[in-house]
Design an enzyme around this catalytic site. Sequence first.
Site, PDB file in Angstrom:
ATOM      1  N   ARG A 186      89.492 -12.953 -15.099  1.00 31.67           N
ATOM      2  CA  ARG A 186      88.685 -13.091 -13.890  1.00 31.67           C
ATOM      3  C   ARG A 186      87.209 -12.967 -14.262  1.00 31.67           C
ATOM      4  NH1 ARG A 186      92.351 -15.126 -11.655  1.00 31.67           N
ATOM      5  NH2 ARG A 186      93.515 -14.405  -9.837  1.00 31.67           N
TER       6      ARG A 186
ATOM      7  N   HIS B 158      88.029 -22.838 -13.585  1.00 29.63           N
ATOM      8  CA  HIS B 158      89.161 -22.016 -13.131  1.00 29.63           C
ATOM      9  C   HIS B 158      90.430 -22.868 -12.938  1.00 29.63           C
ATOM     10  CE1 HIS B 158      90.358 -18.100 -10.880  1.00 29.63           C
ATOM     11  NE2 HIS B 158      91.434 -18.685 -11.414  1.00 29.63           N
TER      12      HIS B 158
HETATM   13  P1  NDP Z   1     100.559  -8.945 -15.879  1.00 32.32           P
HETATM   14  O1  NDP Z   1     100.465  -7.966 -14.770  1.00 32.32           O
HETATM   15  O2  NDP Z   1     101.894  -9.448 -16.293  1.00 32.32           O
HETATM   16  O3  NDP Z   1      99.877  -8.305 -17.191  1.00 32.32           O
HETATM   17  C1  NDP Z   1      98.677  -7.613 -17.144  1.00 32.32           C
HETATM   18  C2  NDP Z   1      98.434  -6.987 -18.512  1.00 32.32           C
HETATM   19  O4  NDP Z   1      97.145  -6.368 -18.497  1.00 32.32           O
HETATM   20  C3  NDP Z   1      99.443  -5.885 -18.867  1.00 32.32           C
HETATM   21  O5  NDP Z   1      99.759  -5.917 -20.229  1.00 32.32           O
HETATM   22  C4  NDP Z   1      98.675  -4.609 -18.534  1.00 32.32           C
HETATM   23  O6  NDP Z   1      99.065  -3.450 -19.263  1.00 32.32           O
HETATM   24  C5  NDP Z   1      97.275  -5.024 -18.949  1.00 32.32           C
HETATM   25  N1  NDP Z   1      96.275  -4.159 -18.326  1.00 32.32           N
HETATM   26  C6  NDP Z   1      95.994  -3.996 -17.008  1.00 32.32           C
HETATM   27  N2  NDP Z   1      95.018  -3.080 -16.849  1.00 32.32           N
HETATM   28  C7  NDP Z   1      94.685  -2.669 -18.085  1.00 32.32           C
HETATM   29  C8  NDP Z   1      93.760  -1.722 -18.563  1.00 32.32           C
HETATM   30  N3  NDP Z   1      92.961  -0.999 -17.751  1.00 32.32           N
HETATM   31  N4  NDP Z   1      93.692  -1.528 -19.902  1.00 32.32           N
HETATM   32  C9  NDP Z   1      94.492  -2.227 -20.745  1.00 32.32           C
HETATM   33  N5  NDP Z   1      95.393  -3.142 -20.343  1.00 32.32           N
HETATM   34  C10 NDP Z   1      95.487  -3.363 -19.023  1.00 32.32           C
HETATM   35  O7  NDP Z   1      99.590 -10.145 -15.512  1.00 32.32           O
HETATM   36  P2  NDP Z   1      99.675 -11.673 -15.965  1.00 32.32           P
HETATM   37  O8  NDP Z   1      99.812 -11.723 -17.431  1.00 32.32           O
HETATM   38  O9  NDP Z   1     100.676 -12.405 -15.145  1.00 32.32           O
HETATM   39  O10 NDP Z   1      98.230 -12.209 -15.500  1.00 32.32           O
HETATM   40  C11 NDP Z   1      97.052 -11.631 -16.000  1.00 32.32           C
HETATM   41  C12 NDP Z   1      95.832 -12.129 -15.251  1.00 32.32           C
HETATM   42  O11 NDP Z   1      95.511 -13.456 -15.626  1.00 32.32           O
HETATM   43  C13 NDP Z   1      95.943 -12.207 -13.732  1.00 32.32           C
HETATM   44  O12 NDP Z   1      95.810 -10.953 -13.120  1.00 32.32           O
HETATM   45  C14 NDP Z   1      94.804 -13.142 -13.372  1.00 32.32           C
HETATM   46  O13 NDP Z   1      93.615 -12.405 -13.180  1.00 32.32           O
HETATM   47  C15 NDP Z   1      94.663 -14.016 -14.624  1.00 32.32           C
HETATM   48  N6  NDP Z   1      95.083 -15.400 -14.348  1.00 32.32           N
HETATM   49  C16 NDP Z   1      94.153 -16.397 -14.452  1.00 32.32           C
HETATM   50  C17 NDP Z   1      94.505 -17.701 -14.236  1.00 32.32           C
HETATM   51  C18 NDP Z   1      93.528 -18.797 -14.442  1.00 32.32           C
HETATM   52  O14 NDP Z   1      93.850 -19.955 -14.122  1.00 32.32           O
HETATM   53  N7  NDP Z   1      92.362 -18.535 -14.988  1.00 32.32           N
HETATM   54  C19 NDP Z   1      95.878 -18.072 -13.861  1.00 32.32           C
HETATM   55  C20 NDP Z   1      96.779 -16.957 -13.796  1.00 32.32           C
HETATM   56  C21 NDP Z   1      96.380 -15.674 -14.027  1.00 32.32           C
HETATM   57  P3  NDP Z   1     100.561  -2.872 -19.137  1.00 32.32           P
HETATM   58  O15 NDP Z   1     101.403  -3.833 -19.954  1.00 32.32           O
HETATM   59  O16 NDP Z   1     100.472  -1.534 -19.747  1.00 32.32           O
HETATM   60  O17 NDP Z   1     100.913  -2.874 -17.686  1.00 32.32           O
HETATM   61  C1  OXD Z   2      96.011 -16.954 -10.697  1.00 33.01           C
HETATM   62  C2  OXD Z   2      94.919 -17.926 -10.826  1.00 33.01           C
HETATM   63  O1  OXD Z   2      95.769 -15.747 -10.579  1.00 33.01           O
HETATM   64  O2  OXD Z   2      95.179 -19.141 -10.747  1.00 33.01           O
HETATM   65  O3  OXD Z   2      97.180 -17.407 -10.704  1.00 33.01           O
HETATM   66  O4  OXD Z   2      93.769 -17.517 -11.033  1.00 33.01           O
END
Ligand code: NDP
Ligand code: OXD
Length: 314
Positions: A229, A277
Site C-alpha cells: 500500500r 495499482h
Molecule cells: P496476508 O494477510 O496473507 O499476509 C500478510 C503478511 O504480512 C503476513 O505474513 C504477516 O505476518 C505480515 N505482517 C503483517 N503485519 C506485519 C508486521 N507489523 N511486521 C511484520 N510482518 C507483518 O496478506 P496477503 O499476502 O493476502 O496481502 C498482503 C497485502 O498486499 C494486502 O494487505 C494488500 O495491502 C496488498 N495487495 C496489493 C495488491 C495490489 O494490486 N497492489 C493486490 C492485493 C493485495 P504473519 O504471517 O505473522 O501474520
Molecule cells: C487488493 C488490491 O488489496 O487490489 O486486493 O489492492
Amino acid sequence: MTILLATKGWDLDRWTKMLSSGDPPQRVVRGSSPADLEQARYAVVWQPEPGLLGRCPRLEVIFNMGAGVDAILKDPTVPTRIPLVRIVDANLTMRMTEWIVMQVLLHHRQTLAHEDNRRQRIWRDVEQPAASAVSVGILGLGVLGQDAARGLRAIGFRVLGWSRSPREVAGVRCFHGPAGLDAMLAETDIAVCLLPLTPETRGLLDMKLFRKLRRDGPLGGPVVINAGRGGQQVERDILAALEDGTLKAVSLDVFETEPLPAESPFWDHPKVLMTPHVAADSEPEALSRYVLEQIARHQRGEPLQNVVDRSRGY
Ligand code: NDP
Ligand code: OXD
C-alpha cells in the site's frame, strides 16, 4: 437474500449479473437508499463510501473485494460485530506473483540501464550477476508473499522473508519481528513489500530502512519494490534515496495518493518503474464465485473463510 454491491469504479452491471446468478439466486441492490440498505444481508464492497456500511441494520457479512482491508478498517462507522471476509483467490495470487517476478527480473537484468543506453544509441554490455547471487527479501510472508517467494525461488534467486510471527516456508530464510527485519535487510539486494497497511507498517519504507539494505550486492545498489500500500512508503524519502544513491531504483504499484497526481516526480523519474495499482487484479467471475460460495457456507451454518482479524488489522 439481498446483496448490497458497492464497488467504487467497477463495472456494476457485470457484477450484478454474476452475483445474482447463484443457486439459490440472490437479489442485488446497488443504491444507498434507506430501503436498499435496510434489506441488505451481505455487502460486496471495494472502497465503499465512508458511513455506508454503518447504515445497513441487517447486515450479516461484509465481503471486501480485495486482499487488503485497510480502506474498510479506517471507517469507524463499520460495525465491528459483523465478520469481514477478504479475498484469497488463486487468480489474484498468480497475478501478483507475475508482477513481482517481472519487476525483480527487470532490475536483475538491468533494464533501466539498457533503456538509458538505448535512448542514447549506445550498444553496451551491462554486467549480469547470476540470480543465485541476488537476495530478494520479501516483507510480508502471507498468501501473496509466500507465492511470490515460490516464483522467485523457481528462477534461482536467494529468497528471504519477514513476517510478524515466526513462519517456515520451504526454500526461504525466514525472519520475524522488529529485530528480524534488520537482520534480513542487511542481506537484501531487492526488497519486496507485500505487507498489509496497519499502524505498524505505515511509513515503514523510509530512509532509515533503505539505509539498512545491503550496499555491496551484485546489482550495484539496493532496489525497493512496493505492491503493498502507498501508506507504507515515505515518498519524499524514496526520492531522496534515489537522488543520493541509497537506492539504485524502485518499482511502485501503489502510492500515498491514488490516482498519482499529475505533478508527481515519479511519472518521469529515470530510476522509477511504476504501474497504476494493477499488480494483482482478479476476474469478476472468480470473485463472484468466491462470494457466492461463502454465502452458501454461511447459509448452511458453516464457518466463513478468510475472516479478517480486526485486532491485528489484516
Ligand atoms: P496476508 O494477510 O496473507 O499476509 C500478510 C503478511 O504480512 C503476513 O505474513 C504477516 O505476518 C505480515 N505482517 C503483517 N503485519 C506485519 C508486521 N507489523 N511486521 C511484520 N510482518 C507483518 O496478506 P496477503 O499476502 O493476502 O496481502 C498482503 C497485502 O498486499 C494486502 O494487505 C494488500 O495491502 C496488498 N495487495 C496489493 C495488491 C495490489 O494490486 N497492489 C493486490 C492485493 C493485495 P504473519 O504471517 O505473522 O501474520
Ligand atoms: C487488493 C488490491 O488489496 O487490489 O486486493 O489492492
